[in-house]
Design a protein around this motif. Structure first.
Motif, PDB file in Angstrom:
ATOM      1  N   PHE A 497       0.825  -1.208   0.000  1.00 21.82           N
ATOM      2  CA  PHE A 497       0.000   0.000   0.000  1.00 21.82           C
ATOM      3  C   PHE A 497       0.863   1.263   0.000  1.00 21.82           C
ATOM      4  CE2 PHE A 497      -2.692   3.241   1.946  1.00 21.82           C
ATOM      5  CZ  PHE A 497      -3.890   3.072   1.249  1.00 21.82           C
ATOM      6  N   PHE A 498       1.966   1.234   0.784  1.00 18.91           N
ATOM      7  CA  PHE A 498       2.807   2.425   0.913  1.00 18.91           C
ATOM      8  C   PHE A 498       3.994   2.445  -0.043  1.00 18.91           C
ATOM      9  CE2 PHE A 498       1.144   2.514   5.453  1.00 18.91           C
ATOM     10  CZ  PHE A 498       0.289   3.587   5.210  1.00 18.91           C
ATOM     11  N   ASP A 499       4.058   1.503  -0.960  1.00 15.16           N
ATOM     12  CA  ASP A 499       5.175   1.457  -1.896  1.00 15.16           C
ATOM     13  C   ASP A 499       5.325   2.756  -2.691  1.00 15.16           C
ATOM     14  OD1 ASP A 499       7.310  -0.207  -3.214  1.00 15.16           O
ATOM     15  OD2 ASP A 499       6.094   0.294  -4.986  1.00 15.16           O
ATOM     16  N   PRO A 500       4.219   3.419  -3.115  1.00 14.96           N
ATOM     17  CA  PRO A 500       4.384   4.692  -3.837  1.00 14.96           C
ATOM     18  C   PRO A 500       5.092   5.758  -3.006  1.00 14.96           C
ATOM     19  CG  PRO A 500       2.187   3.831  -4.201  1.00 14.96           C
ATOM     20  CD  PRO A 500       2.797   2.979  -3.134  1.00 14.96           C
ATOM     21  N   LEU A 501       5.021   5.655  -1.674  1.00 12.77           N
ATOM     22  CA  LEU A 501       5.690   6.629  -0.814  1.00 12.77           C
ATOM     23  C   LEU A 501       7.085   6.197  -0.391  1.00 12.77           C
ATOM     24  CD1 LEU A 501       2.784   7.683   1.608  1.00 12.77           C
ATOM     25  CD2 LEU A 501       3.591   8.878  -0.429  1.00 12.77           C
ATOM     26  N   LEU A 502       7.324   4.911  -0.327  1.00 10.48           N
ATOM     27  CA  LEU A 502       8.589   4.401   0.216  1.00 10.48           C
ATOM     28  C   LEU A 502       9.386   3.569  -0.777  1.00 10.48           C
ATOM     29  CD1 LEU A 502       7.344   3.299   3.779  1.00 10.48           C
ATOM     30  CD2 LEU A 502       8.520   5.405   3.164  1.00 10.48           C
ATOM     31  N   GLY A 503       8.919   3.486  -2.015  1.00 13.28           N
ATOM     32  CA  GLY A 503       9.617   2.688  -3.018  1.00 13.28           C
ATOM     33  C   GLY A 503      10.969   3.272  -3.382  1.00 13.28           C
ATOM     34  N   ASP A 504      11.737   2.493  -4.111  1.00 12.88           N
ATOM     35  CA  ASP A 504      13.100   2.906  -4.475  1.00 12.88           C
ATOM     36  C   ASP A 504      13.122   4.206  -5.267  1.00 12.88           C
ATOM     37  OD1 ASP A 504      14.091   0.693  -3.200  1.00 12.88           O
ATOM     38  OD2 ASP A 504      14.099  -0.551  -5.019  1.00 12.88           O
ATOM     39  N   GLU A 505      12.069   4.481  -6.063  1.00 10.12           N
ATOM     40  CA  GLU A 505      12.058   5.649  -6.926  1.00 10.12           C
ATOM     41  C   GLU A 505      11.989   6.962  -6.147  1.00 10.12           C
ATOM     42  OE1 GLU A 505       8.940   5.305  -9.739  1.00 10.12           O
ATOM     43  OE2 GLU A 505       9.733   3.493 -10.671  1.00 10.12           O
ATOM     44  N   VAL A 506      11.403   6.942  -4.953  1.00 12.39           N
ATOM     45  CA  VAL A 506      11.240   8.186  -4.190  1.00 12.39           C
ATOM     46  C   VAL A 506      12.174   8.281  -2.999  1.00 12.39           C
ATOM     47  CG1 VAL A 506       8.847   8.457  -4.873  1.00 12.39           C
ATOM     48  CG2 VAL A 506       9.405   7.168  -2.808  1.00 12.39           C
ATOM     49  N   LYS A 507      12.902   7.206  -2.685  1.00 14.72           N
ATOM     50  CA  LYS A 507      13.776   7.220  -1.510  1.00 14.72           C
ATOM     51  C   LYS A 507      14.863   8.284  -1.621  1.00 14.72           C
ATOM     52  CE  LYS A 507      13.386   2.591   0.425  1.00 14.72           C
ATOM     53  NZ  LYS A 507      14.084   1.311   0.659  1.00 14.72           N
ATOM     54  N   THR A 509      14.840  11.136  -3.032  1.00 11.85           N
ATOM     55  CA  THR A 509      14.372  12.531  -2.979  1.00 11.85           C
ATOM     56  C   THR A 509      13.915  12.953  -1.595  1.00 11.85           C
ATOM     57  OG1 THR A 509      12.099  11.916  -3.519  1.00 11.85           O
ATOM     58  CG2 THR A 509      13.599  12.297  -5.374  1.00 11.85           C
ATOM     59  N   ARG A 510      13.783  12.061  -0.661  1.00  8.07           N
ATOM     60  CA  ARG A 510      13.280  12.309   0.701  1.00  8.07           C
ATOM     61  C   ARG A 510      11.830  12.722   0.714  1.00  8.07           C
ATOM     62  NH1 ARG A 510      14.769  16.243   3.524  1.00  8.07           N
ATOM     63  NH2 ARG A 510      14.416  15.286   5.570  1.00  8.07           N
ATOM     64  N   GLN A 511      11.247  12.872  -0.489  1.00  6.12           N
ATOM     65  CA  GLN A 511       9.849  13.296  -0.534  1.00  6.12           C
ATOM     66  C   GLN A 511       8.943  12.264   0.098  1.00  6.12           C
ATOM     67  OE1 GLN A 511       8.026  13.391  -4.407  1.00  6.12           O
ATOM     68  NE2 GLN A 511       6.512  14.930  -3.816  1.00  6.12           N
ATOM     69  N   GLY A 512       9.220  10.992  -0.227  1.00  6.47           N
ATOM     70  CA  GLY A 512       8.382   9.932   0.311  1.00  6.47           C
ATOM     71  C   GLY A 512       8.449   9.860   1.830  1.00  6.47           C
ATOM     72  N   MET A 516       5.393  10.349   4.232  1.00  3.17           N
ATOM     73  CA  MET A 516       5.026   9.222   5.090  1.00  3.17           C
ATOM     74  C   MET A 516       4.918   9.673   6.546  1.00  3.17           C
ATOM     75  SD  MET A 516       4.264   6.045   4.803  1.00  3.17           S
ATOM     76  CE  MET A 516       3.971   4.655   5.885  1.00  3.17           C
ATOM     77  N   SER A 517       5.864  10.515   6.981  1.00  2.00           N
ATOM     78  CA  SER A 517       5.822  11.016   8.351  1.00  2.00           C
ATOM     79  C   SER A 517       4.585  11.873   8.585  1.00  2.00           C
ATOM     80  CB  SER A 517       7.082  11.836   8.634  1.00  2.00           C
ATOM     81  OG  SER A 517       7.036  12.410   9.913  1.00  2.00           O
ATOM     82  N   THR A 518       4.247  12.682   7.581  1.00  2.00           N
ATOM     83  CA  THR A 518       3.049  13.524   7.690  1.00  2.00           C
ATOM     84  C   THR A 518       1.791  12.658   7.770  1.00  2.00           C
ATOM     85  OG1 THR A 518       4.125  15.298   6.429  1.00  2.00           O
ATOM     86  CG2 THR A 518       1.709  15.350   6.589  1.00  2.00           C
ATOM     87  N   ILE A 550      -0.357  13.101  -1.079  1.00  2.00           N
ATOM     88  CA  ILE A 550      -0.468  11.718  -0.588  1.00  2.00           C
ATOM     89  C   ILE A 550      -1.649  11.008  -1.237  1.00  2.00           C
ATOM     90  CG2 ILE A 550      -1.023  10.329   1.463  1.00  2.00           C
ATOM     91  CD1 ILE A 550       0.610  12.389   3.089  1.00  2.00           C
ATOM     92  N   GLN A 551      -2.777  11.672  -1.319  1.00  2.39           N
ATOM     93  CA  GLN A 551      -3.967  11.063  -1.938  1.00  2.39           C
ATOM     94  C   GLN A 551      -3.701  10.720  -3.393  1.00  2.39           C
ATOM     95  OE1 GLN A 551      -7.989  12.687  -0.255  1.00  2.39           O
ATOM     96  NE2 GLN A 551      -6.581  14.452  -0.327  1.00  2.39           N
ATOM     97  N   GLN A 552      -2.986  11.608  -4.087  1.00  2.21           N
ATOM     98  CA  GLN A 552      -2.683  11.360  -5.496  1.00  2.21           C
ATOM     99  C   GLN A 552      -1.756  10.162  -5.657  1.00  2.21           C
ATOM    100  OE1 GLN A 552      -1.039  15.116  -6.728  1.00  2.21           O
ATOM    101  NE2 GLN A 552      -3.068  16.096  -7.047  1.00  2.21           N
ATOM    102  N   MET A 553      -0.732  10.083  -4.809  1.00  3.18           N
ATOM    103  CA  MET A 553       0.257   9.004  -4.937  1.00  3.18           C
ATOM    104  C   MET A 553      -0.313   7.654  -4.507  1.00  3.18           C
ATOM    105  SD  MET A 553       3.739  10.913  -3.608  1.00  3.18           S
ATOM    106  CE  MET A 553       4.793   9.537  -4.107  1.00  3.18           C
TER     107      MET A 553
END
Length: 590
Positions: A497-507, A509-512, A516-518, A550-553
């Protein structure tokens, strides 16, 4: 019991005179032997519990004409000899010293009396006209009476034990009679050292520890023909004896262990009772084991029929199988242990259900043996079915059942299920509830370690100071979605479920990580943007922008209850997984 030192000194006609101030305790010791010796070193030829008689032939004579240095030298040498003489007696365990005067020494040397008093060793004077044989006869007569009393006790115990072997449950009856004969407790242990039956609940732990120690000592002897069959222990103020129950001189059926309060009395009765009990059980135990299996099978068949909806047979045969039936409303309790149903002799940690069964079965035998207990016994139905031990109880018997569970479990984490109260007509429903309770309890046991919020999965069934951890069926409604899903499934869902936020592609950039913390704070604040903003110290508009991202991702809409529920579930599963990884815990199974 044999005569004491103080009683010996009070015998009329012997005219024995105590010369020093011995303690009361020293005079209360029971004499196990008496003999004459003129050897100065008592360590070699004396044993604990003896009274030593002497005329001091090897003590140096006192030269009354000595003066000056000769006197001082004589005095120093005499004091040294007397001190070594008395200390040797004390180290050998001699209880008292009788000193005969008029043969070599006109009186008992004062130095000897003083040294003996410092070491609390009674010293008494034996007049010349009193032969040592007269004193010995008094002690021997006392010992003979004591030995005869022991023999009568042993013979009486043997008769009771033999009679107990003909009872309906010979193992339990022999154990009870053994405890009764020695005035202490007794237990029967399985070949693994686990307690199968006992006369009392309290000493079960001591019995098990002694059994395991005995087995370990036996195993140290590589040659099986030289392994001890019996052993004596001193434990925490107890005299304990254990003996092997051997069938056909080949198969170890178990062990009989018993204990009494430690005393100076001979342990002959204890050792004899335990040995005789073991010999009797070596003959009766195989028959008893067969009868026990038949009884267990009968109980299982009758209970199975009751759980299938027909309780008539169980209630009709309850007196014969369980000593009575509980009264409605009833509860059903169950505990899982597959190895027990087939009576497999295996590891102690999966013999819990069998130990509980044997304890309940012993209780039935006590009811049958004492007619006065029938109306106050609070009977329960119990037996094995579908790899479970089942117990049917009422409010009156719940106390004793919980006490049995508590004494057997001793803090071990086991999955136990208990139903709500039901009528006899709803026995099937009660059994289903108990089984569900047991499964939930097993799941709770798997995840409770390391998580404070998981504590709500377990409750405590208690009566007075007795407590047993269970998953009560009445607590089912308090569980949430996360509690009802296997941990590995919840973890896998959260990861996907959280792969779009924590996957390798976003790691990179720190964006994920920020999003995720938010999101975690947003969930903790019950999806309230204002509270989340205050918690993180970030402007409300910033939080709103992050939530939109977050909703979009994740492809969710927080305006929809279904998506809110999915996010809550994934977030809490993720937190649980993170907490487990931080503590280095292995993946948990339901």
């Amino acid at each position: 019991m044999s005569i004491t030192v103080g009683e010996l000194l009070k015998i009329n006609g012997l005219h024995l005179r105590l010369l020093n101030q011995a303690s009361v305790e020293a005079l209360r010791h029971h004499i196990v032997w008496i003999h004459q010796s003129e050897i100065l070193d008592s360590r070699t030829f004396s044993e604990p519990g003896e009274v030593l008689l002497t005329v001091g032939l090897n003590l140096p004579e006192w030269d009354s004409d000595a003066r000056g240095d000769n006197l001082r030298q004589q005095q120093s040498h005499f004091e040294s000899v007397c001190e070594e003489y008395i200390i040797g007696m004390c180290e050998a365990g001699v209880l008292a010293c009788g000193f005969g005067t008029g043969v070599k020494h006109r009186k008992v040397p004062d130095v000897l009396v003083d040294v003996a008093e410092k070491n609390d060793l009674p010293v008494f004077e034996v007049p010349l006209e009193i032969p040592f044989q007269a004193i010995e006869k008094e002690v021997f007569h006392s010992l003979a009476e004591d030995e005869y009393a022991d023999l009568r006790t042993v013979y009486s115990a043997q008769r009771r034990l033999i009679a107990a072997a003909h009872s309906e449950n010979p193992t339990h009856s022999v154990i009870l009679k053994t405890a009764e004969s020695i005035g202490g407790w007794a237990a029967f242990l399985a070949p693994t050292g686990e307690v199968v039956d006992s006369s009392h609940i309290a000493p079960r732990g001591v019995a098990r520890d002694l059994g395991l120690e005995f087995i370990e000592r036996r195993n140290m002897q590589r040659d099986s023909s030289h392994r001890p069959r019996t052993m004596f222990f001193l434990r925490d103020g107890l005299d304990c004896s254990i003996s092997e129950v051997l069938y056909n001189s080949v198969e170890t059926l178990g062990y009989v262990v018993a204990g009494i309060q430690q005393s100076e009395k001979s342990d002959m009765s204890l050792r004899s009772a335990v040995t005789v009990a073991a010999e009797i059980l070596s003959v009766s135990a195989p028959v008893s084991r067969l009868e026990s299996r038949r009884m267990s099978h009968t109980r299982s068949v009758v209970l199975r029929q009751a759980f299938n909806g027909d309780t008539s047979l169980a209630r009709e045969l309850s007196d014969d199988l369980w000593g009575g039936a509980p009264r409605a409303p009833i509860k059903v309790c169950c505990i899982r242990d597959a190895g027990v149903e087939h009576h497999e002799e295996t590891r102690g940690d999966i013999l819990v259900a069998r130990e509980i069964y044997e304890s309940l079965s012993s209780r039935v035998e006590m009811i049958r043996a004492d007619a006065t207990l029938v109306h106050s016994s609070n009977p329960v139905l119990f037996g094995f079915h579908d790899s479970m031990l089942w117990i049917v109880m009422d409010a009156n018997s719940e106390q004793s059942v919980l006490q049995t569970l508590s004494s057997v479990l001793k803090g071990r984490r086991e999955s136990i299920g208990i139903s709500a109260e039901h009528s006899w007509s709803d026995l099937t429903k009660a059994a289903d509830e108990a089984l569900l309770s047991e499964k939930l309890g097993g799941y709770a046991s798997a995840i409770v370690s390391g998580f404070s919020y998981a504590g709500k999965l377990t409750s405590v069934a208690s009566q007075g100071d007795i407590s047993v951890p269970v998953m009560g069926i009445d607590r089912l409604a308090s569980l949430n979605q996360l509690d009802l899903v296997a941990p590995e499934i919840a973890d896998a869902f959260a990861k996907a479920f959280f792969d779009p936020l924590l996957g390798d592609e976003v790691k990179s950039t720190r964006q994920g990580t920020i999003l995720m913390s938010t999101l975690m704070s947003f969930v903790d604040c019950s999806f309230n943007i204002k509270h989340c903003s205050e918690k993180l110290g970030v402007h409300r508009h910033t939080i709103e922008n992050r939530i939109i991202k977050i909703q979009q991702m994740l492809g969710v809409d927080f305006a929809r209850a279904e998506d809110v529920s999915r996010v809550w579930f994934a977030a809490n599963a993720f937190k649980r997984s993170q907490a487990r990884n931080a503590q280095g815990l292995a993946p948990m199974q339901p």
